[in-house]
Design a protein around this motif. Structure first.
Motif, short mmCIF file in Angstrom:
data_model
loop_
_atom_site.label_atom_id
_atom_site.label_comp_id
_atom_site.label_asym_id
_atom_site.label_seq_id
_atom_site.Cartn_x
_atom_site.Cartn_y
_atom_site.Cartn_z
N VAL A 15 0.83 -1.21 0.00
CA VAL A 15 0.00 0.00 0.00
C VAL A 15 0.87 1.26 0.00
N GLN A 16 1.96 1.23 0.77
CA GLN A 16 2.84 2.39 0.82
C GLN A 16 3.53 2.61 -0.53
N LYS A 17 3.87 1.53 -1.20
CA LYS A 17 4.46 1.63 -2.54
C LYS A 17 3.50 2.31 -3.49
N LEU A 18 2.22 1.99 -3.39
CA LEU A 18 1.20 2.63 -4.23
C LEU A 18 1.03 4.10 -3.86
N ALA A 19 1.10 4.42 -2.56
CA ALA A 19 0.93 5.81 -2.11
C ALA A 19 2.03 6.71 -2.66
N LEU A 20 3.21 6.15 -2.90
CA LEU A 20 4.32 6.95 -3.42
C LEU A 20 4.08 7.44 -4.85
N ASN A 21 3.07 6.88 -5.51
CA ASN A 21 2.71 7.37 -6.84
C ASN A 21 1.97 8.70 -6.77
N TYR A 22 1.53 9.10 -5.57
CA TYR A 22 0.69 10.29 -5.44
C TYR A 22 1.31 11.37 -4.55
N SER A 197 9.46 19.69 1.36
CA SER A 197 8.69 19.59 0.12
C SER A 197 7.62 20.64 -0.03
N GLY A 198 7.45 21.51 0.98
CA GLY A 198 6.38 22.49 0.89
C GLY A 198 5.03 21.85 1.14
N PRO A 199 3.94 22.59 0.91
CA PRO A 199 2.61 22.01 1.11
C PRO A 199 2.42 20.78 0.22
N PRO A 200 1.69 19.80 0.72
CA PRO A 200 1.55 18.56 -0.06
C PRO A 200 0.69 18.78 -1.29
N PRO A 201 1.00 18.12 -2.39
CA PRO A 201 0.12 18.18 -3.56
C PRO A 201 -1.20 17.49 -3.25
N ILE A 202 -2.26 17.97 -3.85
CA ILE A 202 -3.57 17.35 -3.64
C ILE A 202 -3.69 16.14 -4.55
N PRO A 203 -3.68 14.94 -3.97
CA PRO A 203 -3.75 13.75 -4.82
C PRO A 203 -5.16 13.54 -5.36
N SER A 204 -5.26 12.65 -6.31
CA SER A 204 -6.56 12.28 -6.85
C SER A 204 -7.38 11.55 -5.80
N THR A 205 -8.64 11.28 -6.13
CA THR A 205 -9.49 10.54 -5.20
C THR A 205 -8.88 9.18 -4.86
N GLU A 206 -8.34 8.52 -5.88
CA GLU A 206 -7.70 7.22 -5.65
C GLU A 206 -6.51 7.36 -4.71
N GLY A 207 -5.71 8.42 -4.89
CA GLY A 207 -4.58 8.64 -4.01
C GLY A 207 -5.00 8.91 -2.58
N LEU A 208 -6.07 9.71 -2.40
CA LEU A 208 -6.56 9.98 -1.05
C LEU A 208 -7.04 8.71 -0.36
N VAL A 209 -7.70 7.84 -1.12
CA VAL A 209 -8.19 6.58 -0.55
C VAL A 209 -7.01 5.71 -0.10
N ILE A 210 -5.97 5.64 -0.94
CA ILE A 210 -4.80 4.82 -0.60
C ILE A 210 -4.11 5.35 0.65
N VAL A 211 -3.93 6.68 0.74
CA VAL A 211 -3.28 7.27 1.91
C VAL A 211 -4.14 7.08 3.16
N ALA A 212 -5.47 7.21 3.01
CA ALA A 212 -6.36 7.00 4.15
C ALA A 212 -6.29 5.56 4.65
N ILE A 213 -6.25 4.62 3.71
CA ILE A 213 -6.12 3.21 4.10
C ILE A 213 -4.81 2.98 4.84
N LEU A 214 -3.73 3.59 4.34
CA LEU A 214 -2.42 3.43 4.97
C LEU A 214 -2.43 3.95 6.40
N GLY A 215 -3.11 5.06 6.66
CA GLY A 215 -3.16 5.60 8.01
C GLY A 215 -4.13 4.85 8.91
N LEU A 216 -5.26 4.41 8.33
CA LEU A 216 -6.31 3.79 9.13
C LEU A 216 -6.00 2.33 9.47
N VAL A 217 -5.67 1.53 8.46
CA VAL A 217 -5.61 0.08 8.67
C VAL A 217 -4.28 -0.37 9.28
N PRO A 218 -3.13 -0.24 8.58
CA PRO A 218 -1.90 -0.79 9.16
C PRO A 218 -1.30 0.06 10.27
#
Length: 291
Positions: A15-22, A197-218
């Motif tokens: 999941v973290q590997k996928l989050a690095l795309n965003y 890196s300055g303010p974070p870029p706003i990821p797509s909906t898919e990116g937000l879901v991946i980051v939320a899963i990374l914070g919530l689940v593992p």
């Protein structure tokens, strides 16, 4: 619950590997910590909001535990996964149990290095050598691949040191420990992310879901589940996760991410898990046979 922990923590690196795309690596770590800290803090406040359960306190040691068990390894792993596979990252985490052995010998009363533990350490360390060597994985051509591998083992060392420090903390509320670890970690990593890196870029909906899963689940949910396992079945039972995380990380990496599976990775996994099993034989015997 232990099977769930092994599955969740084994899939974290995918999941973290996928989050690095965003998001940049440091913002992946910051978002993971910040999201999990908010959830865990809310649960802690609803329960009691207390930290130390006796008059004895040790906030400086608690701060170091927080930095070494969340902030620093999260940043190291997020950076490393730009250059190494999720399977490699997961297998390298099995080295935590091996690194703990010599540290516990010197800093934890009653945890002496016996002949069996020394042999297990040597076998497991040989697996680490195979894993980190140039033939461990097919090179991706990056000049920083070797440094990425070293960062994975630096993160494993952080987890090992934090576990030793945690053993020496005064009695405290486990939910408070989980929340404080994430809060201190977020307080360090988020400012660093803004500076670098300055303010974070706003990821797509898919990116937000991946980051939320990374914070919530593992991060948040698995941390609380770990506490429930320790409170209901004891810390010895938690050692079973050491055998599951590398296996699940390899399975997810190969089947979902399409990562290579060279023979050296298989041999490294077998050596590391054999070393951990031998060094923890006493705990396993107590767990399954009560003696």
């Amino acid at each position: 619950m232990v099977a769930t922990l092994g599955l969740v923590w084994g899939g974290t690196f995918m999941v973290q590997k996928l989050a690095l795309n965003y998001l940049p690596p440091i913002w992946v770590a910051a978002a993971r910590l910040g999201f999990a800290a908010l959830i865990t803090l809310a649960i802690w406040r609803l329960r009691s909001g207390h930290m130390f359960t006796t008059k004895e306190t040790d906030w400086p040691r608690l701060l170091w535990v927080s930095l070494l068990s969340a902030a620093v390894p999260f940043m190291l792993l997020a950076w490393a996964q730009q250059y190494v596979s999720s399977a490699f990252t997961g297998v390298s985490m099995a080295a935590v149990a091996l690194i703990v052995l010599p540290l516990a010998h010197f800093f934890v009363p009653g945890e002496r290095m016996t002949l069996r533990r020394c042999l297990g350490f040597v076998i497991g360390f040989s697996g680490v050598v195979v894993l980190i060597g140039p033939a461990a994985l097919a090179s991706n051509g990056s000049l920083l691949e070797g440094w990425g591998r070293m960062a994975c083992f630096a993160a494993a060392t952080c987890y090992a040191v934090s576990s030793i420090l945690m053993r020496r903390l005064p009695p405290l509320d486990p939910f408070g420990l989980s929340a404080t670890t994430l809060i201190f970690g977020a307080a360090l990593v988020i400012p660093l992310a803004l500076i670098q890196s300055g303010p974070p870029p706003i990821p797509s909906t898919e990116g937000l879901v991946i980051v939320a899963i990374l914070g919530l689940v593992p991060t948040a949910a698995a941390g609380l589940l770990r506490i429930l396992v320790i409170r209901t079945a004891g810390p010895v039972f938690m050692s079973l996760t050491n055998y599951q995380v590398p296996l699940w990380s390899v399975i997810f990496g190969v089947t979902v991410m399409g990562e290579p599976l060279p023979g050296s990775l298989i041999w490294a996994t077998l050596l590391i898990l054999s070393g951990v099993a031998l060094s923890q034989f006493g705990s396993m015997r107590k767990l399954f046979w009560g003696g």
